[in-house]
Design an enzyme around this catalytic site. Structure first.
Site, PDB file in Angstrom:
ATOM      1  N   ARG A   1      11.862  -1.477  10.347  1.00 51.07           N
ATOM      2  CA  ARG A   1      10.836  -1.023  11.297  1.00 51.07           C
ATOM      3  C   ARG A   1      10.751  -1.987  12.469  1.00 51.07           C
ATOM      4  NH1 ARG A   1       5.488   0.533   7.916  1.00 51.07           N
ATOM      5  NH2 ARG A   1       4.529  -0.687   9.579  1.00 51.07           N
TER       6      ARG A   1
ATOM      7  N   ARG B   1      11.845  -5.700   4.194  1.00 50.00           N
ATOM      8  CA  ARG B   1      11.649  -4.257   4.031  1.00 50.00           C
ATOM      9  C   ARG B   1      12.708  -3.447   4.789  1.00 50.00           C
ATOM     10  NH1 ARG B   1       6.026  -1.597   5.216  1.00 50.00           N
ATOM     11  NH2 ARG B   1       6.226  -2.779   7.149  1.00 50.00           N
TER      12      ARG B   1
ATOM     13  N   ARG C   1      -9.264   1.474   9.439  1.00 49.82           N
ATOM     14  CA  ARG C   1      -8.814   0.140   9.795  1.00 49.82           C
ATOM     15  C   ARG C   1      -9.818  -0.602  10.663  1.00 49.82           C
ATOM     16  NH1 ARG C   1      -2.901   0.776   9.207  1.00 49.82           N
ATOM     17  NH2 ARG C   1      -1.968  -1.216   9.678  1.00 49.82           N
TER      18      ARG C   1
ATOM     19  N   LYS D   1       0.835  -1.218   0.000  1.00 54.03           N
ATOM     20  CA  LYS D   1       0.000   0.000   0.000  1.00 54.03           C
ATOM     21  C   LYS D   1       0.866   1.264   0.000  1.00 54.03           C
ATOM     22  CE  LYS D   1      -1.897  -1.009   3.969  1.00 54.03           C
ATOM     23  NZ  LYS D   1      -1.082  -2.187   4.341  1.00 54.03           N
TER      24      LYS D   1
ATOM     25  N   ARG E   1       0.309  -8.462  13.943  1.00 47.48           N
ATOM     26  CA  ARG E   1      -0.270  -7.474  13.009  1.00 47.48           C
ATOM     27  C   ARG E   1      -1.190  -8.178  12.011  1.00 47.48           C
ATOM     28  NH1 ARG E   1       4.802  -4.948  10.481  1.00 47.48           N
ATOM     29  NH2 ARG E   1       3.355  -3.681   9.265  1.00 47.48           N
TER      30      ARG E   1
HETATM   31  P1  AP5 Z   1       4.929  -1.578   1.683  1.00 41.60           P
HETATM   32  O1  AP5 Z   1       4.543  -0.796   0.490  1.00 41.60           O
HETATM   33  O2  AP5 Z   1       5.772  -0.925   2.722  1.00 41.60           O
HETATM   34  O3  AP5 Z   1       3.660  -2.322   2.314  1.00 41.60           O
HETATM   35  P2  AP5 Z   1       2.431  -1.751   3.151  1.00 41.60           P
HETATM   36  O4  AP5 Z   1       1.213  -2.407   2.647  1.00 41.60           O
HETATM   37  O5  AP5 Z   1       2.477  -0.265   3.172  1.00 41.60           O
HETATM   38  O6  AP5 Z   1       2.801  -2.364   4.559  1.00 41.60           O
HETATM   39  P3  AP5 Z   1       2.808  -1.735   6.006  1.00 41.60           P
HETATM   40  O7  AP5 Z   1       3.539  -2.742   6.870  1.00 41.60           O
HETATM   41  O8  AP5 Z   1       3.360  -0.336   6.033  1.00 41.60           O
HETATM   42  O9  AP5 Z   1       1.311  -1.707   6.348  1.00 41.60           O
HETATM   43  P4  AP5 Z   1       0.649  -1.615   7.689  1.00 41.60           P
HETATM   44  O10 AP5 Z   1      -0.731  -1.298   7.278  1.00 41.60           O
HETATM   45  O11 AP5 Z   1       0.790  -2.753   8.609  1.00 41.60           O
HETATM   46  O12 AP5 Z   1       1.492  -0.455   8.449  1.00 41.60           O
HETATM   47  P5  AP5 Z   1       1.136   1.011   8.865  1.00 41.60           P
HETATM   48  O13 AP5 Z   1       2.355   1.797   8.820  1.00 41.60           O
HETATM   49  O14 AP5 Z   1      -0.085   1.487   8.170  1.00 41.60           O
HETATM   50  O15 AP5 Z   1       5.722  -2.880   1.138  1.00 41.60           O
HETATM   51  C1  AP5 Z   1       6.257  -3.837   2.028  1.00 41.60           C
HETATM   52  C2  AP5 Z   1       7.566  -4.390   1.436  1.00 41.60           C
HETATM   53  O16 AP5 Z   1       7.247  -5.120   0.239  1.00 41.60           O
HETATM   54  C3  AP5 Z   1       8.562  -3.307   1.015  1.00 41.60           C
HETATM   55  O17 AP5 Z   1       9.858  -3.767   1.285  1.00 41.60           O
HETATM   56  C4  AP5 Z   1       8.349  -3.156  -0.502  1.00 41.60           C
HETATM   57  O18 AP5 Z   1       9.542  -2.766  -1.172  1.00 41.60           O
HETATM   58  C5  AP5 Z   1       7.910  -4.562  -0.898  1.00 41.60           C
HETATM   59  N1  AP5 Z   1       6.945  -4.586  -1.988  1.00 41.60           N
HETATM   60  C6  AP5 Z   1       5.901  -3.744  -2.200  1.00 41.60           C
HETATM   61  N2  AP5 Z   1       5.218  -4.102  -3.300  1.00 41.60           N
HETATM   62  C7  AP5 Z   1       5.818  -5.215  -3.775  1.00 41.60           C
HETATM   63  C8  AP5 Z   1       5.572  -6.061  -4.907  1.00 41.60           C
HETATM   64  N3  AP5 Z   1       4.531  -5.834  -5.750  1.00 41.60           N
HETATM   65  N4  AP5 Z   1       6.381  -7.119  -5.105  1.00 41.60           N
HETATM   66  C9  AP5 Z   1       7.438  -7.356  -4.250  1.00 41.60           C
HETATM   67  N5  AP5 Z   1       7.730  -6.585  -3.178  1.00 41.60           N
HETATM   68  C10 AP5 Z   1       6.927  -5.532  -2.947  1.00 41.60           C
HETATM   69  O19 AP5 Z   1       0.676   0.797  10.412  1.00 41.60           O
HETATM   70  C11 AP5 Z   1       1.619   0.487  11.417  1.00 41.60           C
HETATM   71  C12 AP5 Z   1       0.913   0.476  12.760  1.00 41.60           C
HETATM   72  O20 AP5 Z   1       0.368   1.781  13.060  1.00 41.60           O
HETATM   73  C13 AP5 Z   1      -0.285  -0.475  12.907  1.00 41.60           C
HETATM   74  O21 AP5 Z   1       0.114  -1.783  13.236  1.00 41.60           O
HETATM   75  C14 AP5 Z   1      -1.092   0.212  14.023  1.00 41.60           C
HETATM   76  O22 AP5 Z   1      -0.518  -0.060  15.270  1.00 41.60           O
HETATM   77  C15 AP5 Z   1      -0.891   1.682  13.735  1.00 41.60           C
HETATM   78  N6  AP5 Z   1      -1.948   2.233  12.862  1.00 41.60           N
HETATM   79  C16 AP5 Z   1      -1.767   2.753  11.597  1.00 41.60           C
HETATM   80  N7  AP5 Z   1      -2.941   3.180  11.090  1.00 41.60           N
HETATM   81  C17 AP5 Z   1      -3.888   2.917  12.034  1.00 41.60           C
HETATM   82  C18 AP5 Z   1      -5.294   3.103  12.068  1.00 41.60           C
HETATM   83  N8  AP5 Z   1      -5.965   3.625  11.025  1.00 41.60           N
HETATM   84  N9  AP5 Z   1      -5.971   2.701  13.177  1.00 41.60           N
HETATM   85  C19 AP5 Z   1      -5.307   2.174  14.247  1.00 41.60           C
HETATM   86  N10 AP5 Z   1      -3.959   1.949  14.253  1.00 41.60           N
HETATM   87  C20 AP5 Z   1      -3.252   2.326  13.165  1.00 41.60           C
END
Ligand code: AP5
Length: 226
Positions: A164, A131, A92, A17, A175
């Site tokens: 991270r 990552r 979420r 994403k 997660r």
């Molecule tokens: P990446 O693009 O970084 O993936 P992502 O989907 O963004 O993954 P995240 O881990 O950031 O999502 P998340 O939703 O858990 O974390 P967030 O920061 O929102 O890609 C991942 C890896 O794969 C990279 O190395 C990339 O290069 C590779 N890649 C990408 N596309 C690829 C492809 N097509 N092929 C091969 N490789 C590929 O949330 C973190 C924390 O914050 C949560 O756990 C929670 O505690 C809190 N939080 C955030 N938002 C909320 C909310 N709305 N409500 C409550 N808590 C929240």
């Protein structure tokens, strides 16, 4: 070309994403609103929100809805969101989605376009373990699929690449569970509103980008949803 609405990229941790939101933001000239990035920034700055969010994020749990909604409402008061934006990692939970519906309606946005990123669990675990993120500009790399030219250093600004804390295997498991329990039901919620599209995000980054562009062109076109 600016967008005319809110896009929501929905999908499990590691689905791509963040990677794709950054590309879409550049391509369409709109802000990329990542609640994960906002929370990590609050932690870095040592704010009250950051202090409350940190232990939860380190355990792979969601931050409470009221804290997240306050942060999002504040962000949506800024002028750059006027003609559209991309949400990454928000909403979420069902209560977050309901509140967002109300906010979008009050601000005259139509129904959002929600795109669900579908990827199997083995691929997610591999992506998260590989990552690395630039500590300066936030550029995302992957040791297996998108490595930097020089080990540990960002190609773009020379920043140090970091893992991270929530990408450790034991936290990743929690997660993924939180996603299944609290976030996956949103697909059904938006499907009932006829607002959901899906993308096969297990393909390589270029293919996923092309599929997203196609969906977004369709949504923004003359017969797109309003
Ligand atoms: P990446 O693009 O970084 O993936 P992502 O989907 O963004 O993954 P995240 O881990 O950031 O999502 P998340 O939703 O858990 O974390 P967030 O920061 O929102 O890609 C991942 C890896 O794969 C990279 O190395 C990339 O290069 C590779 N890649 C990408 N596309 C690829 C492809 N097509 N092929 C091969 N490789 C590929 O949330 C973190 C924390 O914050 C949560 O756990 C929670 O505690 C809190 N939080 C955030 N938002 C909320 C909310 N709305 N409500 C409550 N808590 C929240």
């Amino acid at each position: 070309m600016p967008l005319n609405r809110a896009y929501i990229f929905l999908g499990p941790p590691g689905a791509g994403k963040g990677t794709q939101s950054k590309r879409v933001a550049l391509q369409w000239g709109v802000p990329h609103l990542s609640t994960g990035d906002m929370l990590r920034d609050a932690i870095r700055r040592g704010t009250e929100l950051g202090r409350l969010a940190r232990p939860l994020m380190e355990r792979g749990q969601l931050v409470p809805d009221d804290l997240v909604m306050k942060m999002v409402e504040e962000r949506l008061r800024e002028s750059d969101v006027a003609s559209g934006f991309v949400f990454d990692g928000f909403p979420r939970t069902i209560p977050q989605a309901r509140q967002l519906d109300r906010i979008l309606e009050n601000r005259g946005f139509g129904k959002p376009v929600v795109i669900e990123f579908c990827v199997n669990e083995d691929a997610l675990i591999r992506r998260l373990s590989g990552r690395r993120t630039c500590s300066v500009g936030g550029e995302i790399y992957n040791l297996y699929d998108a490595p930097p030219k020089v080990d540990g250093i960002c190609d773009r600004d020379g920043g140090k690449l970091e893992q991270r804390p929530d990408d450790r295997p034991e936290v990743v498991k929690d997660r993924l569970c939180a996603y299944d329990r609290q976030t996956r039901p949103l697909a059904e919620y938006y499907s009932r509103q006829n607002a959901l599209d899906e993308v096969d995000a297990s393909r390589n980054m270029e293919e996923v980008s092309r599929a997203l562009t196609e969906i977004m062109r369709r949504a923004e076109g003359p017969n797109g949803r309003l």
